[in-house]
Design a protein around this motif. Structure first.
Motif, PDB file in Angstrom:
ATOM      1  N   ALA A  52     -12.595 -37.864 -33.362  1.00  0.00           N
ATOM      2  CA  ALA A  52     -11.297 -38.316 -33.871  1.00  0.00           C
ATOM      3  C   ALA A  52     -10.528 -39.145 -32.841  1.00  0.00           C
ATOM      4  N   SER A  53     -11.185 -39.455 -31.722  1.00  0.00           N
ATOM      5  CA  SER A  53     -10.562 -40.260 -30.651  1.00  0.00           C
ATOM      6  C   SER A  53      -9.262 -39.629 -30.153  1.00  0.00           C
ATOM      7  N   ILE A  54      -9.311 -38.314 -29.905  1.00  0.00           N
ATOM      8  CA  ILE A  54      -8.160 -37.589 -29.368  1.00  0.00           C
ATOM      9  C   ILE A  54      -8.420 -37.315 -27.889  1.00  0.00           C
ATOM     10  N   PRO A  55      -7.753 -38.017 -26.984  1.00  0.00           N
ATOM     11  CA  PRO A  55      -7.967 -37.782 -25.548  1.00  0.00           C
ATOM     12  C   PRO A  55      -7.278 -36.498 -25.084  1.00  0.00           C
ATOM     13  N   VAL A  56      -7.701 -36.015 -23.930  1.00  0.00           N
ATOM     14  CA  VAL A  56      -7.088 -34.829 -23.326  1.00  0.00           C
ATOM     15  C   VAL A  56      -6.335 -35.259 -22.068  1.00  0.00           C
ATOM     16  N   LEU A  57      -5.031 -34.999 -22.050  1.00  0.00           N
ATOM     17  CA  LEU A  57      -4.192 -35.334 -20.901  1.00  0.00           C
ATOM     18  C   LEU A  57      -3.988 -34.089 -20.039  1.00  0.00           C
ATOM     19  N   ILE A 116      -0.341 -31.507 -29.966  1.00  0.00           N
ATOM     20  CA  ILE A 116      -0.808 -30.174 -29.599  1.00  0.00           C
ATOM     21  C   ILE A 116      -0.786 -30.045 -28.076  1.00  0.00           C
ATOM     22  N   VAL A 117      -0.200 -28.959 -27.608  1.00  0.00           N
ATOM     23  CA  VAL A 117      -0.077 -28.691 -26.178  1.00  0.00           C
ATOM     24  C   VAL A 117      -0.733 -27.346 -25.881  1.00  0.00           C
ATOM     25  N   ILE A 118      -1.509 -27.286 -24.823  1.00  0.00           N
ATOM     26  CA  ILE A 118      -2.081 -26.024 -24.337  1.00  0.00           C
ATOM     27  C   ILE A 118      -1.496 -25.762 -22.962  1.00  0.00           C
ATOM     28  N   ALA A 119      -0.833 -24.620 -22.785  1.00  0.00           N
ATOM     29  CA  ALA A 119      -0.205 -24.278 -21.509  1.00  0.00           C
ATOM     30  C   ALA A 119      -0.645 -22.887 -21.074  1.00  0.00           C
ATOM     31  N   ASP A 120      -0.802 -22.720 -19.758  1.00  0.00           N
ATOM     32  CA  ASP A 120      -1.272 -21.433 -19.250  1.00  0.00           C
ATOM     33  C   ASP A 120      -0.287 -20.306 -19.511  1.00  0.00           C
ATOM     34  N   ILE A 123      -3.177 -36.937 -35.081  1.00  0.00           N
ATOM     35  CA  ILE A 123      -2.985 -36.057 -33.940  1.00  0.00           C
ATOM     36  C   ILE A 123      -2.788 -36.877 -32.668  1.00  0.00           C
ATOM     37  N   ALA A 124      -1.731 -36.597 -31.943  1.00  0.00           N
ATOM     38  CA  ALA A 124      -1.454 -37.267 -30.662  1.00  0.00           C
ATOM     39  C   ALA A 124      -2.446 -36.770 -29.613  1.00  0.00           C
ATOM     40  N   PRO A 125      -2.510 -37.418 -28.449  1.00  0.00           N
ATOM     41  CA  PRO A 125      -3.352 -36.900 -27.369  1.00  0.00           C
ATOM     42  C   PRO A 125      -3.051 -35.425 -27.092  1.00  0.00           C
ATOM     43  N   LEU A 126      -4.106 -34.646 -26.891  1.00  0.00           N
ATOM     44  CA  LEU A 126      -3.945 -33.225 -26.607  1.00  0.00           C
ATOM     45  C   LEU A 126      -3.517 -33.064 -25.145  1.00  0.00           C
ATOM     46  N   SER A 127      -2.452 -32.297 -24.913  1.00  0.00           N
ATOM     47  CA  SER A 127      -1.907 -32.142 -23.570  1.00  0.00           C
ATOM     48  C   SER A 127      -2.254 -30.770 -23.009  1.00  0.00           C
ATOM     49  N   LEU A 128      -2.838 -30.757 -21.826  1.00  0.00           N
ATOM     50  CA  LEU A 128      -3.181 -29.527 -21.120  1.00  0.00           C
ATOM     51  C   LEU A 128      -2.232 -29.405 -19.930  1.00  0.00           C
ATOM     52  N   VAL A 129      -1.408 -28.358 -19.928  1.00  0.00           N
ATOM     53  CA  VAL A 129      -0.314 -28.247 -18.960  1.00  0.00           C
ATOM     54  C   VAL A 129      -0.504 -27.037 -18.045  1.00  0.00           C
ATOM     55  N   GLN A 130      -0.394 -27.275 -16.761  1.00  0.00           N
ATOM     56  CA  GLN A 130      -0.444 -26.195 -15.778  1.00  0.00           C
ATOM     57  C   GLN A 130       0.973 -25.746 -15.426  1.00  0.00           C
ATOM     58  N   GLN A 131       1.178 -24.443 -15.312  1.00  0.00           N
ATOM     59  CA  GLN A 131       2.486 -23.834 -14.998  1.00  0.00           C
ATOM     60  C   GLN A 131       3.514 -24.163 -16.095  1.00  0.00           C
ATOM     61  N   GLY A 132       3.115 -24.015 -17.358  1.00  0.00           N
ATOM     62  CA  GLY A 132       4.001 -24.375 -18.466  1.00  0.00           C
ATOM     63  C   GLY A 132       4.636 -23.170 -19.146  1.00  0.00           C
ATOM     64  N   ARG A 133       5.850 -23.360 -19.636  1.00  0.00           N
ATOM     65  CA  ARG A 133       6.556 -22.375 -20.453  1.00  0.00           C
ATOM     66  C   ARG A 133       6.570 -22.861 -21.906  1.00  0.00           C
ATOM     67  N   ILE A 191       7.138 -33.137 -24.298  1.00  0.00           N
ATOM     68  CA  ILE A 191       5.853 -33.790 -24.548  1.00  0.00           C
ATOM     69  C   ILE A 191       5.826 -34.403 -25.944  1.00  0.00           C
ATOM     70  N   GLY A 192       6.192 -33.613 -26.945  1.00  0.00           N
ATOM     71  CA  GLY A 192       6.224 -34.136 -28.312  1.00  0.00           C
ATOM     72  C   GLY A 192       7.198 -35.277 -28.455  1.00  0.00           C
ATOM     73  N   PHE A 193       8.333 -35.176 -27.772  1.00  0.00           N
ATOM     74  CA  PHE A 193       9.353 -36.230 -27.838  1.00  0.00           C
ATOM     75  C   PHE A 193       8.824 -37.538 -27.251  1.00  0.00           C
ATOM     76  N   HIS A 194       8.235 -37.480 -26.068  1.00  0.00           N
ATOM     77  CA  HIS A 194       7.753 -38.701 -25.411  1.00  0.00           C
ATOM     78  C   HIS A 194       6.529 -39.290 -26.122  1.00  0.00           C
ATOM     79  N   LEU A 195       5.763 -38.442 -26.826  1.00  0.00           N
ATOM     80  CA  LEU A 195       4.608 -38.952 -27.561  1.00  0.00           C
ATOM     81  C   LEU A 195       4.992 -39.489 -28.936  1.00  0.00           C
ATOM     82  N   GLY A 196       6.214 -39.209 -29.381  1.00  0.00           N
ATOM     83  CA  GLY A 196       6.668 -39.696 -30.676  1.00  0.00           C
ATOM     84  C   GLY A 196       6.108 -38.930 -31.852  1.00  0.00           C
ATOM     85  N   ALA A 197       5.826 -37.628 -31.665  1.00  0.00           N
ATOM     86  CA  ALA A 197       5.232 -36.810 -32.722  1.00  0.00           C
ATOM     87  C   ALA A 197       6.307 -36.200 -33.614  1.00  0.00           C
ATOM     88  N   SER A 198       5.996 -36.025 -34.886  1.00  0.00           N
ATOM     89  CA  SER A 198       6.927 -35.392 -35.813  1.00  0.00           C
ATOM     90  C   SER A 198       6.995 -33.885 -35.593  1.00  0.00           C
TER      91      SER A 198
END
Length: 268
Positions: free
Chosen positions: A71-76, A115-119, A148-158, A165-172
Motif C-alpha cells: 500500500a506504499s505506507i512508509p514507516v517513520l 497510525i502511531v505506535i509509541a512505546d 493511510i498516512a505514513p506509519l509513525s514509530l515513536v520512542q519515549q511517547g505518551r 503527528i496527525g495534525f502535521h500529516l494532515g490526517a482526519s
C-alpha cells in the motif's frame, strides 16, 4: 493440622487472573503466592524501564506486515522531547511533544488516518501486540478504501503524541497504539486511542480508548473489530471522545451506512 492445609474457599481464580481467593498456610498467604507476587512486581518494573529499539522494530513492521509495502505506507522513526527514559518518567509532558527533528520529517498530505505506535510505559506490549493488531486492522481499512498516512514509530511517547503527528500529516483521524502502565498480572497490555481531527490542543475528553489488548485480555481480532467500528463511526459523524460511545443506539446506523458506502465505492 487440618488448618494448615491450603483451602480454596471460592473458585473465583478460575474466572479472573486477579489475586483473589489465595491459598493459605494457617493464617498466612502461601509462600508460593508471595513469590508469585514478587515476580509479577519485578516484571512490571522491568516493563516500565525497558526500551523500544525503533530501527529493529521498524524492520519487523516491514517484514511481518508486507501490506505496508503493497500500500506504499512508509514507516517513520520519530522521537519526543524526552531525551532518555529517566526524563520520560519524571516529566510526562516531554513525551507528549515531538522533537523538532521529528516534526521536520512530517510532510502534510490529506489522508483518512494516521497510525502511531509509541512505546509508552511498556515497550513489551508494543513488541508483542502492535503487529498482530495491525495485521487484522490494516487489510479491513485498506479494503474499505481508507487512505493511510505514513506509519509513525515513536520512542519515549505518551498518549497525546498522536495529536501533533496527525495534525502535521494532515490526517482526519489519528490512532495511537501504546504500551499501557503495567499491572501485576499484565506487564504487556496495549492500549489504542483514536482522535477525530487531531491537533496539539486536543484533550483526553476528545479521545476514545480500547485497553488491555494482549493474550489473556482483548484479543487482536476483537480489538480490530471494535476499532473498526470506532473509526468508521468517528469518520461518519466527525466526532470522537465523550460524544462517541460504543454500543450507542443512535450511532449504529451511521457505521452501517459507512460500511455500505465503502462497499459501493469498490464496485466497478
Amino acid at each position: 493440622m487440618e488448618s494448615l492445609i491450603p483451602i480454596r474457599r471460592l473458585e473465583l481464580r478460575d474466572l479472573t487472573p486477579a489475586r483473589v481467593s489465595l491459598p493459605t498456610t494457617g493464617h498466612s498467604i502461601a509462600t508460593s503466592e508471595v513469590l508469585n507476587f514478587q515476580l509479577a512486581h519485578a516484571q512490571a518494573r522491568d516493563a516500565v524501564h525497558a526500551l523500544l529499539h525503533p530501527p529493529a522494530f521498524a524492520q519487523r513492521l516491514q517484514t511481518e506486515l508486507p501490506i505496508l509495502a503493497e500500500a506504499s505506507i512508509p514507516v517513520l522513526q520519530l522521537r519526543t522531547n524526552a531525551h532518555d527514559r529517566a526524563a520520560y518518567l519524571r516529566q510526562p509532558i516531554l513525551g507528549r511533544t515531538l522533537h523538532p527533528d521529528s516534526v521536520a520529517q512530517l510532510q502534510p498530505a490529506p489522508s483518512d488516518l494516521a497510525i502511531v505506535i509509541a512505546d509508552g510505559l511498556s515497550a513489551l506490549a508494543v513488541e508483542r501486540n502492535a503487529i498482530p493488531l495491525l495485521a487484522h486492522l490494516l487489510p479491513q481499512l485498506l479494503g474499505a478504501g481508507w487512505t493511510i498516512a505514513p506509519l509513525s514509530l515513536v520512542q519515549q511517547g505518551r498518549v497525546a503524541i498522536d495529536d501533533p503527528i496527525g495534525f502535521h500529516l494532515g490526517a482526519s483521524l489519528s490512532l495511537v497504539l501504546i504500551g499501557e502502565r503495567p499491572g501485576l498480572s499484565s506487564p504487556d497490555s496495549l492500549g489504542a486511542y483514536l482522535t477525530w481531527h487531531p491537533h496539539p490542543d486536543r484533550t483526553d475528553a476528545d479521545r476514545n480508548c480500547l485497553s488491555n489488548i494482549r493474550a489473556g485480555g482483548l484479543s487482536p481480532e476483537s480489538a480490530s473489530e471494535r476499532l473498526l467500528w470506532y473509526l468508521q463511526t468517528a469518520r461518519a459523524r466527525q466526532i470522537s471522545g465523550t460524544s462517541l460511545k460504543e454500543g450507542s443506539v443512535e450511532l449504529k446506523a451511521p457505521a452501517t451506512f459507512t460500511e455500505t458506502r465503502s462497499e459501493q465505492n469498490r464496485e466497478p
